[in-house]
Design a protein around this motif. Sequence first.
Motif, PDB file in Angstrom:
ATOM      1  N   LYS A  35     -16.373 -24.485  -3.751  1.00 23.40           N
ATOM      2  CA  LYS A  35     -16.970 -25.761  -4.145  1.00 23.40           C
ATOM      3  C   LYS A  35     -17.956 -25.584  -5.296  1.00 23.40           C
ATOM      4  CE  LYS A  35     -14.654 -28.251  -1.347  1.00 23.40           C
ATOM      5  NZ  LYS A  35     -13.680 -29.220  -1.897  1.00 23.40           N
TER       6      LYS A  35
ATOM      7  N   VAL B 122     -25.188 -23.633   8.065  1.00 25.77           N
ATOM      8  CA  VAL B 122     -24.411 -23.206   6.889  1.00 25.77           C
ATOM      9  C   VAL B 122     -25.314 -22.494   5.886  1.00 25.77           C
ATOM     10  CG1 VAL B 122     -23.160 -24.049   4.858  1.00 25.77           C
ATOM     11  CG2 VAL B 122     -22.592 -24.933   7.119  1.00 25.77           C
TER      12      VAL B 122
ATOM     13  N   TYR C  21     -15.434 -20.875   1.174  1.00 30.19           N
ATOM     14  CA  TYR C  21     -15.298 -22.307   0.919  1.00 30.19           C
ATOM     15  C   TYR C  21     -16.483 -22.819   0.096  1.00 30.19           C
ATOM     16  CZ  TYR C  21     -14.064 -27.175   1.879  1.00 30.19           C
ATOM     17  OH  TYR C  21     -13.708 -28.497   1.754  1.00 30.19           O
ATOM     18  N   TYR C  22     -17.671 -22.333   0.440  1.00 29.22           N
ATOM     19  CA  TYR C  22     -18.872 -22.719  -0.314  1.00 29.22           C
ATOM     20  C   TYR C  22     -18.737 -22.296  -1.768  1.00 29.22           C
ATOM     21  CZ  TYR C  22     -23.582 -22.241  -2.213  1.00 29.22           C
ATOM     22  OH  TYR C  22     -24.685 -22.300  -3.027  1.00 29.22           O
TER      23      TYR C  22
ATOM     24  N   ILE D 245     -16.391 -19.650   5.660  1.00 28.86           N
ATOM     25  CA  ILE D 245     -17.398 -20.646   5.270  1.00 28.86           C
ATOM     26  C   ILE D 245     -17.995 -20.264   3.921  1.00 28.86           C
ATOM     27  CG2 ILE D 245     -19.542 -21.806   5.918  1.00 28.86           C
ATOM     28  CD1 ILE D 245     -17.204 -22.378   7.805  1.00 28.86           C
TER      29      ILE D 245
ATOM     30  N   LYS E 261     -16.509 -28.150   6.894  1.00 28.86           N
ATOM     31  CA  LYS E 261     -15.587 -27.034   7.138  1.00 28.86           C
ATOM     32  C   LYS E 261     -15.955 -26.328   8.445  1.00 28.86           C
ATOM     33  CE  LYS E 261     -12.804 -23.474   6.053  1.00 28.86           C
ATOM     34  NZ  LYS E 261     -11.325 -23.569   6.012  1.00 28.86           N
TER      35      LYS E 261
ATOM     36  N   SER F 277     -19.282 -27.586   3.111  1.00 32.61           N
ATOM     37  CA  SER F 277     -19.101 -26.420   3.990  1.00 32.61           C
ATOM     38  C   SER F 277     -19.471 -26.754   5.426  1.00 32.61           C
ATOM     39  CB  SER F 277     -19.945 -25.245   3.485  1.00 32.61           C
ATOM     40  OG  SER F 277     -19.608 -24.910   2.159  1.00 32.61           O
TER      41      SER F 277
END
Length: 401
Positions: free
Chosen positions: A368, A345, A364-365, A361, A385, A382
């Motif tokens: 957050k 990641v 999503y990171y 990814i 995820k 992540s």
Amino acid sequence: MKEHYVLAIDVAKGKSMVSLISSCGEVLISPYEINHTLNDFKKLDERIRKLNVFNDTAVIMESTGIYQMPVKRFFLENNYNIFVINPMYSKMYKQNLRKTKTDKEDCLKLAELFFIKNFKEYIEPEQYYLNLNAMSRKYNTLIEAQTRLKNEFRNGVYEVFPEYENIFKGNLIFSNTSLEFIKKYPHADIIKNTRVDALANTMANLNGRHKNYYLKKAKLIKEYASNSYPSISRNDQKVDNLLITINLLKNYSINIENLKIKMIEKAKRSYMFDLINSIDGIGEFTTSLIIAELGDVSRFNNIKQLTAYCGLDPSIKQSGSSINIGGPISKSGNRYIRRILFVTVQNIIPIASRNFPNNDILLYYRKKRNEGKHHYVAVVDSTTKLLRKIFALCKQYTNNM
């Protein structure tokens, strides 16, 4: 209803506790100890066959590394149906029972586990994935040993030529040019007494270039060496030790590269390879490592099982009537795959930022991070995820087969 039987084996070093039990709870062979010898294995096999239950008998044992191998080999070669399970799962099951702890009790509890619980997602992977996993673990061992040697090399170089790190900065100090150069001139005093064109010619020969390309670098090395005052003389034993370390480092690098090539070739035989490799930011070798540590993902019924296997499931803390289910990850699963996913990641984020701005990814990171979470917390989220994405791709493929 047809009765089934299980031979429960509690494996230890050089010996095991064994017991044969029916699905109705009847103990056909009471727990007793055998040595891992051909005679003891044959006697146990004869007892089972005399009871006329061979065709309906399965074998269950915990995965105990090399200790289980002779046991597993014998029963496989004699056509038994064997289930080797993750000891972490059997331990969780045992903790729900009485606290009695003896080898006989452990043997009986393994048999109970076989008949009572659904443990198949914890079964040891097939041999193909086991071999790939063995390569992954050897790679980790080599990398750890190589890291120790690199630290040893840095310390050794500092003693013979403190300014060397100003010339080959960062990881360049471990490049082939750097290693071969310091191997030929393993002390600042040696460099001090060598002509600049000879120094340049050495580097040129290593890289197939004209020596004029390296004249500037050679002059710089000569300048540093002329004013250098190492902590040891050129005749010190530590100089010879440095040469040994250099040879070891080069050998490790060769073995690591060869192992990486073999791992990729082997991993490409898995149906999972192209699926995982298709994820933006994941290369062939990272794909190989993921497959080696996860095994066949299709053996997991749902994402919760896979997440728990990786130790990425949230820990649960309860105090009185207060229950916290959003705690840190449990870290109770496979630490190798957890680390691989975490590093993956961290690699995906900068690569996707430059080349794939819509990478899920990465998005999503960032989500957050916008929620106020620390970088490493967002990376862990992540990671989960990414695991869900891998699981979905593999399940979709196997369901469509």
